[in-house]
Scaffold this motif. Structure first.
Motif, short mmCIF file in Angstrom:
data_model
loop_
_atom_site.label_atom_id
_atom_site.label_comp_id
_atom_site.label_asym_id
_atom_site.label_seq_id
_atom_site.Cartn_x
_atom_site.Cartn_y
_atom_site.Cartn_z
N GLN A 158 37.49 32.44 -11.42
CA GLN A 158 37.72 30.99 -11.40
C GLN A 158 36.84 30.30 -10.36
OE1 GLN A 158 41.40 27.77 -10.85
NE2 GLN A 158 41.82 29.95 -10.81
N LEU A 159 36.75 30.89 -9.19
CA LEU A 159 35.92 30.36 -8.12
C LEU A 159 34.46 30.30 -8.55
CD1 LEU A 159 35.54 29.55 -5.09
CD2 LEU A 159 35.28 31.99 -4.61
N ALA A 160 33.99 31.36 -9.19
CA ALA A 160 32.59 31.44 -9.63
C ALA A 160 32.26 30.34 -10.64
CB ALA A 160 32.33 32.81 -10.23
N ILE A 161 33.14 30.15 -11.60
CA ILE A 161 32.89 29.16 -12.64
C ILE A 161 32.85 27.76 -12.05
CG2 ILE A 161 33.89 28.06 -14.69
CD1 ILE A 161 34.87 30.88 -15.51
N ARG A 162 33.82 27.43 -11.22
CA ARG A 162 33.86 26.09 -10.64
C ARG A 162 32.65 25.85 -9.73
NH1 ARG A 162 38.39 23.77 -12.28
NH2 ARG A 162 40.29 25.00 -12.60
N SER A 163 32.28 26.87 -8.95
CA SER A 163 31.14 26.73 -8.06
C SER A 163 29.85 26.53 -8.84
CB SER A 163 31.03 27.97 -7.15
OG SER A 163 29.93 27.84 -6.27
N ARG A 176 42.05 33.17 13.43
CA ARG A 176 42.56 32.04 12.66
C ARG A 176 41.79 30.76 12.97
NH1 ARG A 176 48.99 30.51 12.08
NH2 ARG A 176 48.73 28.84 10.55
N THR A 177 41.41 30.57 14.22
CA THR A 177 40.64 29.39 14.61
C THR A 177 39.30 29.37 13.90
OG1 THR A 177 41.69 29.24 16.78
CG2 THR A 177 39.53 28.18 16.54
N ILE A 178 38.64 30.52 13.85
CA ILE A 178 37.33 30.63 13.18
C ILE A 178 37.48 30.39 11.68
CG2 ILE A 178 35.34 32.09 12.73
CD1 ILE A 178 35.74 31.19 15.68
N GLU A 179 38.51 30.95 11.10
CA GLU A 179 38.75 30.76 9.66
C GLU A 179 39.00 29.29 9.33
OE1 GLU A 179 41.99 33.41 9.03
OE2 GLU A 179 40.70 35.15 8.60
N SER A 180 39.75 28.60 10.18
CA SER A 180 40.03 27.18 9.97
C SER A 180 38.76 26.35 10.07
CB SER A 180 41.05 26.68 11.00
OG SER A 180 42.29 27.33 10.83
N ALA A 181 37.92 26.66 11.05
CA ALA A 181 36.66 25.94 11.22
C ALA A 181 35.75 26.17 10.02
CB ALA A 181 35.96 26.39 12.50
N ARG A 182 35.71 27.39 9.55
CA ARG A 182 34.88 27.73 8.39
C ARG A 182 35.35 26.97 7.14
NH1 ARG A 182 35.59 33.71 7.11
NH2 ARG A 182 37.49 32.89 6.16
N THR A 183 36.65 26.93 6.92
CA THR A 183 37.20 26.22 5.77
C THR A 183 36.89 24.72 5.85
OG1 THR A 183 39.01 27.81 5.53
CG2 THR A 183 39.31 25.65 4.52
N LEU A 184 37.00 24.15 7.03
CA LEU A 184 36.71 22.73 7.22
C LEU A 184 35.25 22.44 6.89
CD1 LEU A 184 37.55 19.90 8.10
CD2 LEU A 184 37.07 20.57 10.47
N MET A 185 34.34 23.29 7.35
CA MET A 185 32.92 23.10 7.07
C MET A 185 32.64 23.20 5.58
SD MET A 185 30.82 24.92 10.19
CE MET A 185 31.74 26.46 10.24
N MET A 186 33.26 24.16 4.91
CA MET A 186 33.08 24.32 3.47
C MET A 186 33.54 23.07 2.73
SD MET A 186 34.36 28.30 3.21
CE MET A 186 34.93 28.11 1.52
N ASN A 187 34.67 22.52 3.16
CA ASN A 187 35.20 21.31 2.52
C ASN A 187 34.28 20.12 2.72
OD1 ASN A 187 37.45 22.68 1.60
ND2 ASN A 187 38.74 22.08 3.33
N LYS A 188 33.65 20.04 3.88
CA LYS A 188 32.76 18.92 4.18
C LYS A 188 31.57 18.86 3.23
CE LYS A 188 33.72 18.33 9.13
NZ LYS A 188 33.19 18.47 10.52
N VAL A 189 31.04 20.02 2.84
CA VAL A 189 29.83 20.04 2.01
C VAL A 189 30.13 20.32 0.54
CG1 VAL A 189 28.45 20.75 3.98
CG2 VAL A 189 29.30 22.49 2.40
N GLY A 190 31.38 20.63 0.22
CA GLY A 190 31.73 20.93 -1.16
C GLY A 190 31.41 22.35 -1.57
N ALA A 191 31.32 23.26 -0.60
CA ALA A 191 31.06 24.66 -0.91
C ALA A 191 32.35 25.36 -1.30
CB ALA A 191 30.43 25.36 0.30
N ARG A 192 32.25 26.29 -2.24
CA ARG A 192 33.44 27.00 -2.72
C ARG A 192 33.70 28.29 -1.95
NH1 ARG A 192 37.45 25.03 -6.22
NH2 ARG A 192 36.58 23.24 -7.29
N ASN A 193 32.67 28.81 -1.27
CA ASN A 193 32.85 30.03 -0.47
C ASN A 193 31.85 30.03 0.67
OD1 ASN A 193 30.50 30.60 -1.86
ND2 ASN A 193 31.19 32.53 -2.72
#
Length: 226
Positions: A118-123, A190-207
């Protein structure tokens, strides 16, 4: 029956009927997906595309009559707007490079689970490319710098990344794991994972791979391809 244009229209070319039928059922059960074409080889797929519009194709690497690479080259020439993900048991750099050089937008392993598919198709539909997080960041850098990968992400100012995020992004691009980054920066995992997720959301990256592509494409990390 008319296709719902709010859904991603998917075509599948796979010669193993059990796997193909299972994939059809899995995808049709996902909200926003609709399999509109299911055939057993690349030639049948190409023949059907002129009358059955699709947004994305999942195509097996090894098939009789016309294999995935051959079909992908023709599809890219005839239907440039269709996204193509190659299916294979292979997961090495040489295969990935072969797939991309012949027009694929990415690949999936036949071992990948429903969430990854699902992730691959949407990305692929949203950004034009999908590579999984196992893909070497150095390989991605090489392909982006060579222009073989040209993903489309949200147009944002690089200033939206704060200094801490820039440091983390640099480390991600240099193949460091989440735990290694956490240890280096004296932060929790957990802090690093949260930062990574936030950055992904900012640019529209799926992974994470999408995040790396964005960083390299926009020249906001110092990494150079080897």
């Amino acid at each position: 029956m008319a296709s719902d244009r709010n859904k991603i229209r998917i075509g599948i070319a796979e010669d193993q009927s059990i796997f193909r039928n299972g994939l059809v059922k899995l995808l049709n059960d996902i909200d926003g997906f609709e399999v509109v074409l299911s055939v057993e080889n690349g030639q049948l797929l190409i023949d059907a595309l002129s009358t059955t519009p699709v947004d994305l194709i999942l195509i097996d690497f090894r098939m009789p009559v016309k294999n995935g690479i051959e079909a992908t080259k023709e599809i890219r020439a005839m239907f440039p707007g269709i996204k193509v993900l190659l299916l294979s048991m292979y997961d090495d750099t040489e295969f990935v490079e072969l797939a991309i050089e012949n027009g694929a937008n990415g690949y999936l392993s036949k071992d990948d689970d429903a969430e990854e598919i699902q992730l691959a198709i949407r990305s692929a539909v949203e950004t034009g490319y999908y590579l999984n997080d196992r893909t070497s960041k150095m390989f991605i850098a090489k392909m982006v710098h060579a222009g073989k990968i040209q993903p489309a992400f949200e147009e944002i100012s690089t200033a939206v990344f704060n200094p801490n995020e820039m440091v983390i992004l640099e480390m991600i691009c240099n193949e460091m794991t989440t735990q290694e980054i956490a240890d280096k920066l004296f932060k929790s995992r957990r802090t690093i994972e949260s930062a990574r997720t936030l950055m992904m959301n900012k640019v529209g990256a799926r992974n994470v791979v999408g995040l790396v592509m964005y960083a390299i494409q926009n020249g906001i990390v110092s990494q150079k391809p080897k």
